[in-house]
Design an enzyme around this catalytic site. Structure first.
Site, short mmCIF file in Angstrom:
data_model
loop_
_atom_site.label_atom_id
_atom_site.label_comp_id
_atom_site.label_asym_id
_atom_site.label_seq_id
_atom_site.Cartn_x
_atom_site.Cartn_y
_atom_site.Cartn_z
N ASN A 62 0.83 -1.20 0.00
CA ASN A 62 0.00 0.00 0.00
C ASN A 62 0.87 1.25 0.00
OD1 ASN A 62 0.47 -0.94 2.77
ND2 ASN A 62 -0.92 0.68 3.46
N GLU A 64 0.33 5.32 0.60
CA GLU A 64 -0.59 6.37 1.05
C GLU A 64 -0.16 7.75 0.56
OE1 GLU A 64 -2.03 4.15 5.14
OE2 GLU A 64 -0.84 5.96 5.33
N CYS A 73 -4.14 0.71 -2.42
CA CYS A 73 -3.95 -0.51 -1.64
C CYS A 73 -2.95 -1.44 -2.31
CB CYS A 73 -5.27 -1.24 -1.49
SG CYS A 73 -6.55 -0.32 -0.62
N GLU A 75 -3.12 -4.64 -2.94
CA GLU A 75 -3.70 -5.56 -3.91
C GLU A 75 -3.83 -4.89 -5.28
OE1 GLU A 75 -5.87 -6.42 0.08
OE2 GLU A 75 -4.86 -4.73 -0.91
N CYS A 112 -10.20 -4.93 0.86
CA CYS A 112 -11.27 -3.94 1.00
C CYS A 112 -12.21 -4.01 -0.21
CB CYS A 112 -10.68 -2.53 1.14
SG CYS A 112 -10.01 -1.85 -0.40
N CYS A 115 -10.59 -3.10 -3.63
CA CYS A 115 -9.70 -4.17 -4.10
C CYS A 115 -10.50 -5.38 -4.57
CB CYS A 115 -8.70 -4.56 -3.01
SG CYS A 115 -7.48 -3.26 -2.72
#
Length: 161
Positions: A62, A64, A73, A75, A112, A115
């Site tokens: 990930n 940010e 993210c 994934e 999430c 994803c």
């Protein structure tokens, strides 16, 4: 009125050591990649490792941003990287590991919603299921045979026609 019943099935392993050697190696790559996460705001680090049909492994962590919606993210970093580098290769498996800088995560942490949608797009595009393995920092590992188990009522391109 009609009732719709959805049945899903997962395999839960007590720890990484119960996985096959191939799956264990993929999860270890996810754990190692988790350490490259840029997570100064959430303090929540995620690593993902994808196994492609040509046996290439694509990694993602990930990333940010101070403008929170601009982050990405692990994934999706890995999936989009695989799509860009190996556009004709199918994704066979994805291993995901998540950890917090503030406490130990022992509960398996699934992808999430965003994803899940990205994984769904690739399952539909490649017309084959993607096995998904996910865990926290330590402890149990959950295996899903397909994204459809995590999100049984998919939104895909068929709705856009």
């Amino acid at each position: 009125m009609k009732k719709l019943e959805v049945k899903v099935e997962f395999t839960v392993f007590d720890d990484v050591d119960e996985l096959t050697q191939e799956d264990k190696e993929l999860m270890f790559k996810a754990v190692e990649t988790r350490k490259t996460a840029y997570a100064p705001y959430s303090k929540f680090r995620v690593g993902a490792a994808l196994l492609l049909e040509n046996n290439e492994i694509v990694l993602g962590s990930n990333q940010e941003n101070a403008s929170y919606p601009s982050g990405l993210c692990a994934e999706r970093v890995a999936i989009y990287q695989a799509g860009a580098q190996y556009p004709s290769q199918k994704i066979k498996k994805i291993a995901i590991s998540a950890a917090s800088d503030q406490n130990i995560t022992v509960t398996p942490i699934p992808p999430c919603g965003a994803c899940r949608q990205a994984i769904a797009e690739y399952e539909v595009k490649q017309e084959s299921e993607i096995e998904i393995f996910f865990m926290g920092e330590t402890g149990k590992v959950v295996k899903s045979n397909s994204l459809k188990d995590l999100m049984p009522l998919l939104f895909d391109k068929s709705f856009l026609l």
